[in-house]
Write an enzyme that holds these catalytic residues in place. Structure first.
Site, PDB file in Angstrom:
ATOM      1  N   ASN A   7      -7.417 -15.550 -11.664  1.00  0.00           N
ATOM      2  CA  ASN A   7      -6.819 -15.096 -10.411  1.00  0.00           C
ATOM      3  C   ASN A   7      -7.268 -16.088  -9.332  1.00  0.00           C
ATOM      4  O   ASN A   7      -8.392 -16.009  -8.842  1.00  0.00           O
ATOM      5  CB  ASN A   7      -7.313 -13.677 -10.111  1.00  0.00           C
ATOM      6  CG  ASN A   7      -6.707 -13.108  -8.848  1.00  0.00           C
ATOM      7  OD1 ASN A   7      -6.009 -13.805  -8.103  1.00  0.00           O
ATOM      8  ND2 ASN A   7      -6.974 -11.844  -8.586  1.00  0.00           N
ATOM      9  N   HIS A 179       1.253  -5.228  -6.148  1.00  0.00           N
ATOM     10  CA  HIS A 179       0.334  -4.442  -6.986  1.00  0.00           C
ATOM     11  C   HIS A 179       1.000  -3.942  -8.269  1.00  0.00           C
ATOM     12  O   HIS A 179       0.592  -2.916  -8.828  1.00  0.00           O
ATOM     13  CB  HIS A 179      -0.193  -3.191  -6.245  1.00  0.00           C
ATOM     14  CG  HIS A 179      -0.928  -3.475  -4.984  1.00  0.00           C
ATOM     15  ND1 HIS A 179      -0.680  -2.791  -3.807  1.00  0.00           N
ATOM     16  CD2 HIS A 179      -1.900  -4.362  -4.700  1.00  0.00           C
ATOM     17  CE1 HIS A 179      -1.475  -3.234  -2.863  1.00  0.00           C
ATOM     18  NE2 HIS A 179      -2.227  -4.193  -3.353  1.00  0.00           N
ATOM     19  N   HIS A 207      -1.600   3.261  -5.105  1.00  0.00           N
ATOM     20  CA  HIS A 207      -2.639   2.216  -5.153  1.00  0.00           C
ATOM     21  C   HIS A 207      -3.149   2.058  -3.732  1.00  0.00           C
ATOM     22  O   HIS A 207      -2.495   1.451  -2.887  1.00  0.00           O
ATOM     23  CB  HIS A 207      -2.041   0.905  -5.684  1.00  0.00           C
ATOM     24  CG  HIS A 207      -3.017  -0.235  -5.678  1.00  0.00           C
ATOM     25  ND1 HIS A 207      -3.551  -0.774  -6.821  1.00  0.00           N
ATOM     26  CD2 HIS A 207      -3.561  -0.940  -4.652  1.00  0.00           C
ATOM     27  CE1 HIS A 207      -4.390  -1.748  -6.507  1.00  0.00           C
ATOM     28  NE2 HIS A 207      -4.403  -1.876  -5.191  1.00  0.00           N
ATOM     29  N   GLY A 332      -8.297   5.085  -3.349  1.00  0.00           N
ATOM     30  CA  GLY A 332      -7.735   6.108  -4.234  1.00  0.00           C
ATOM     31  C   GLY A 332      -8.770   6.642  -5.219  1.00  0.00           C
ATOM     32  O   GLY A 332      -8.786   7.826  -5.554  1.00  0.00           O
ATOM     33  N   GLU A 384      -6.302  -4.411 -13.296  1.00  0.00           N
ATOM     34  CA  GLU A 384      -5.213  -5.388 -13.241  1.00  0.00           C
ATOM     35  C   GLU A 384      -5.448  -6.539 -14.228  1.00  0.00           C
ATOM     36  O   GLU A 384      -4.500  -7.054 -14.823  1.00  0.00           O
ATOM     37  CB  GLU A 384      -5.061  -5.898 -11.812  1.00  0.00           C
ATOM     38  CG  GLU A 384      -4.579  -4.771 -10.892  1.00  0.00           C
ATOM     39  CD  GLU A 384      -4.666  -5.083  -9.409  1.00  0.00           C
ATOM     40  OE1 GLU A 384      -3.706  -5.643  -8.879  1.00  0.00           O
ATOM     41  OE2 GLU A 384      -5.692  -4.771  -8.786  1.00  0.00           O
TER      42      GLU A 384
END
Ligand code: ADP
Length: 396
Positions: A7, A179, A207, A332, A384
Site C-alpha cells: 500500500n 473503501h 466503514h 465503527g 483490507e
C-alpha cells in the site's frame, strides 16, 4: 502460497506478507519519509519489532529495503524473494478503466497513467509502488486491486450525477465510491457469520474511520455507496465535510478569498468533525471533550451519527428491506456511542440494539443487536490487506 501486499503513499509504504493457506500475516511493516530526510522502516515479525533508520530517496529504495528485511537472517521470514508468489498493490481509484482486479502489464500501466488524475493524491503513489516492485522484482506476478472495484456493480441511476450526460461520457464524472475492499470483506464476513449465502442478504456496511463511507449491498453486490467522484462525499468525516451544496463552497471561496483549489483543500482538511468541534478529528478526543461539557464536540458527534442514520434509512429504501447492519473500521469497531446514536430510534424498522452488548469490548465478530431485533447488527473488524491478498491469489 505467499502474497506480498503493498500500500504505497506519496512518502510512505505499508506492506504485509501473508501465507494464503492459513491467511496468517507472517510479517508486516512500513516505510516512512520516502524522498524526505529521516527515512525509517518499521518491520514486525517473529513477535518482535525491528526499526531501521535509513534514507530512502525513492520508492525503489524503500522496496529494496523491505525485501532485504524480509530475507534478513534475523528479522527475515523467507529465504529468498522466490518464496513470494505474487504482489498485490492497493490502488485508490480505478475510474471506468478497470472494473476488477487486474494483472500488472505494460498496457495496464498505460491505463493507470491515464486515470491518475482521478485521485491525484493517491494513484500516482500506487504507480510509484508498482514501478518500484517491477524494478526490484522483475518478472514477479503482480495485481492491481482497486478500492473502487466493489462499487462497479452500482446501477447507472445510482452512480450518475444529474449533470449533462455528454459531460459524464466525455469526462467520466460520476460516483465511484471508496473503501471497496473493506465493504466487500465485512459483507462477506457477515454472511459467513450468519451461515447464509451473500445472495440471500440485504446488508448496510458502515466503514467509519478517519474517512467514512456507507454502502448498500444486495445479494453480495454493491448497489449504492456514500462516497462520490472523490472521497469528499457522504457523511462528515475527521476533517472532510462530506455532502455539501457546491454553491455553498463557491460562496465561501468568495467570502474567504480562496481559489477553488484552496476551497477543496479547506473542505478536505479543515472541515468535518474537526471543523465543527474545533477540538480534534479523532473521535476519542471528541468523546472526551463532550464528556467534559464541550457543546461543539457534542454537536460534531450528533451531526456524524445523524448523517449515518440518514444513509441507513436511504439504503434501507434502496435495498427494499434490510437484514444486517455492519459497523467496521476505527470508529465503527471501537466507539459504542456512535453505533448507538446511528441506529437510535429505528426500532420501528426492526433495528434494535442491545445496549449492554454494544458497550462490551471484544475481538473478532460481535453481534450487538437485541435478541428480538429483526435486523442483525454486527461489529466486524475490517481487513483490507487480506482482501487484496485474496484477490491477488485468485487472479493467479
Ligand atoms: P483510517 O481511515 O485512517 O484508517 P481508522 O479506521 O483507524 O482511520 O479510524 C480512525 C478513527 O477511529 C479515529 O477517529 C479514532 O478515534 C477511532 N479509533 C481508532 N481506534 C480506536 C480505539 N481503539 N478506540 C476508540 N476509537 C478508536
Amino acid at each position: 502460497m505467499k502474497i506480498l501486499v503493498i500500500n504505497a503513499g506519496s512518502s510512505s509504504l505499508k506492506y504485509q506478507l501473508i501465507r494464503m493457506e492459513t491467511e496468517e500475516v507472517i510479517a508486516k511493516g512500513g516505510c516512512e519519509r520516502i524522498g524526505i530526510p529521516g527515512g525509517k522502516l518499521t518491520h514486525k515479525a517473529h513477535g518482535k519489532t525491528y526499526v531501521i533508520e535509513r534514507e530512502m530517496p525513492t520508492h525503489t529504495d524503500a522496496i529494496s529495503l523491505v525485501l532485504a528485511e524480509l530475507v534478513d537472517k534475523e528479522a527475515g521470514v523467507i529465504s529468498s524473494m522466490d518464496e513470494i508468489d505474487a504482489v498485490g498493490h492497493r490502488v485508490v481509484a480505478s475510474g471506468e478503466a478497470f472494473k476488477k482486479t487486474t494483472l500488472v502489464t505494460d498496457e495496464a500501466m498505460v491505463l493507470m497513467d491515464e486515470i491518475a488524475e482521478l485521485a491525484p493524491l493517491h494513484n500516482p503513489a500506487a504507480i510509484l509502488g508498482v514501478n518500484a516492485c517491477r524494478a526490484v522484482m522483475p518478472g514477479k506476478k503482480m495485481a492491481l486491486v482497486f478500492d473502487t472495484s466493489f462499487h462497479a456493480t452500482m446501477p447507472d441511476y445510482a452512480y450518475l450525477y444529474a449533470i449533462d450526460y455528454e459531460d459524464y461520457r466525455a469526462y467520466k464524472v460520476r460516483r465511484y465510491g471508496a473503501h471497496g475492499t473493506s465493504h466487500k470483506f465485512v459483507a462477506g464476513e457477515a454472511a459467513r457469520y450468519l451461515g447464509k449465502s451473500p445472495e440471500e442478504l440485504k446488508i448496510i456496511t458502515c466503514h467509519l474511520g478517519n474517512g467514512s463511507s456507507i454502502s448498500a449491498v444486495k445479494g453480495g453486490k454493491c448497489i449504492d455507496t456514500s462516497m462520490g467522484f472523490t472521497p469528499l462525499a457522504g457523511v462528515p468525516m475527521g476533517t472532510r465535510s462530506g455532502d455539501i451544496d457546491v454553491a455553498a463552497i463557491d460562496f465561501l471561496c468568495h467570502k474567504k478569498g480562496m481559489t477553488m483549489d484552496e476551497g477543496l483543500n479547506y473542505l478536505n482538511k479543515q472541515c468535518g468533525v474537526y471543523g465543527i468541534s474545533g477540538v480534534s478529528s479523532d473521535f476519542r478526543d471528541l468523546i472526551a471533550a463532550k464528556e467534559a461539557g464541550n457543546d461543539r464536540a457534542r454537536l460534531a458527534l450528533d451531526m456524524f451519527a445523524y448523517s449515518c442514520k440518514k444513509y441507513i434509512g436511504a439504503y434501507m429504501a434502496a435495498l427494499g428491506g434490510l437484514d444486517v447492519i455492519v459497523f467496521t473500521a476505527g470508529i465503527g469497531e471501537n466507539t459504542p456511542s456512535v453505533r448507538r446514536d446511528a441506529v437510535a430510534g429505528l426500532e420501528a424498522f426492526g433495528i434494535k440494539l442491545d445496549e449492554a452488548k454494544n458497550e462490551a469490548k471484544g475481538d473478532g465478530i460481535r453481534e450487538i443487536s437485541a435478541a428480538d431485533s429483526k435486523v442483525k447488527i454486527l461489529v466486524i473488524p475490517t481487513n483490507e490487506e487480506l482482501v487484496i491478498a485474496r484477490e491477488t491469489a485468485a487472479l493467479l
